[in-house]
Write an enzyme that holds these catalytic residues in place. Structure first.
Site, PDB file in Angstrom:
ATOM      1  N   THR A 104     -10.204  55.836 -40.979  1.00  0.00           N
ATOM      2  CA  THR A 104      -9.629  55.602 -39.661  1.00  0.00           C
ATOM      3  C   THR A 104      -8.841  54.297 -39.583  1.00  0.00           C
ATOM      4  OG1 THR A 104     -11.651  54.538 -38.841  1.00  0.00           O
ATOM      5  CG2 THR A 104     -11.484  56.922 -38.572  1.00  0.00           C
ATOM      6  N   ASP A 105      -7.998  54.222 -38.558  1.00  0.00           N
ATOM      7  CA  ASP A 105      -7.214  53.007 -38.301  1.00  0.00           C
ATOM      8  C   ASP A 105      -7.934  52.153 -37.257  1.00  0.00           C
ATOM      9  OD1 ASP A 105      -6.737  54.227 -35.832  1.00  0.00           O
ATOM     10  OD2 ASP A 105      -4.678  54.787 -36.322  1.00  0.00           O
ATOM     11  N   MET A 106      -7.278  51.129 -36.763  1.00  0.00           N
ATOM     12  CA  MET A 106      -7.911  50.214 -35.813  1.00  0.00           C
ATOM     13  C   MET A 106      -8.288  50.897 -34.499  1.00  0.00           C
ATOM     14  SD  MET A 106      -5.830  46.688 -36.473  1.00  0.00           S
ATOM     15  CE  MET A 106      -6.772  45.785 -35.265  1.00  0.00           C
ATOM     16  N   GLY A 132      -9.607  53.832 -34.400  1.00  0.00           N
ATOM     17  CA  GLY A 132     -10.681  54.778 -34.677  1.00  0.00           C
ATOM     18  C   GLY A 132     -10.205  56.195 -34.913  1.00  0.00           C
ATOM     19  N   ILE A 133      -8.901  56.355 -35.118  1.00  0.00           N
ATOM     20  CA  ILE A 133      -8.283  57.665 -35.354  1.00  0.00           C
ATOM     21  C   ILE A 133      -7.917  57.751 -36.835  1.00  0.00           C
ATOM     22  CG2 ILE A 133      -6.282  59.100 -34.792  1.00  0.00           C
ATOM     23  CD1 ILE A 133      -6.252  57.610 -32.053  1.00  0.00           C
TER      24      ILE A 133
END
Length: 132
Positions: free
Chosen positions: A14-16, A18-19
């Site tokens: 995930t990215d920052m 949360g995706i």
């Protein structure tokens, strides 16, 4: 031919926000294609030793939804040979009935010097060209 491959989303995916980071979908569909090759009994290391490799020459991708940490997804793939050299894949990543990513991928069989060559006979015999 069709194939299903499970994917579990870990924190590292995930990215920052949360995706799932967009490029990771390409990794998921690559893993599914690698699983297909293995299940068809093709030894890519032996192919390379014979100077033959698969090269991805085209990817057309659509991002249709979001996946998050903890999700369990499925990569669904249909595939077929197209002529003597190309292997075509239609892939989608789904969470249940919701398709969140879709891609069309073209793989070409080549020599390690970059010259197109025929798909191995063992593989060609297992793949069927769709009707024109």
């Amino acid at each position: 031919m069709s194939h299903t491959f499970p994917v579990r989303i870990f924190y590292e995916d995930t990215d920052m926000a949360g995706i799932v980071y967009y490029a990771n979908y390409l990794k998921y569909i690559e893993r599914a294609r690698s699983d297909i090759v293995e299940r068809l009994g093709v030894d890519q290391r032996a192919m390379r030793d014979e100077d033959i490799v698969f090269v991805i020459t085209r990817v057309e991708a659509d991002y249709l939804g979001k996946a998050r940490f903890g999700d369990r997804l499925e990569v669904r793939t249909t595939h077929h040979a197209k002529g003597a050299v190309r292997w075509m894949f239609d892939q989608e990543v789904a969470r249940g009935d919701e398709i969140i990513f879709r891609a069309k991928v073209t793989a070409v069989c080549m020599t390690t010097a970059g010259k197109p060559t025929r798909l191995p006979a063992k593989l060609r015999s297992q793949l069927v060209d769709p009707p024109a």
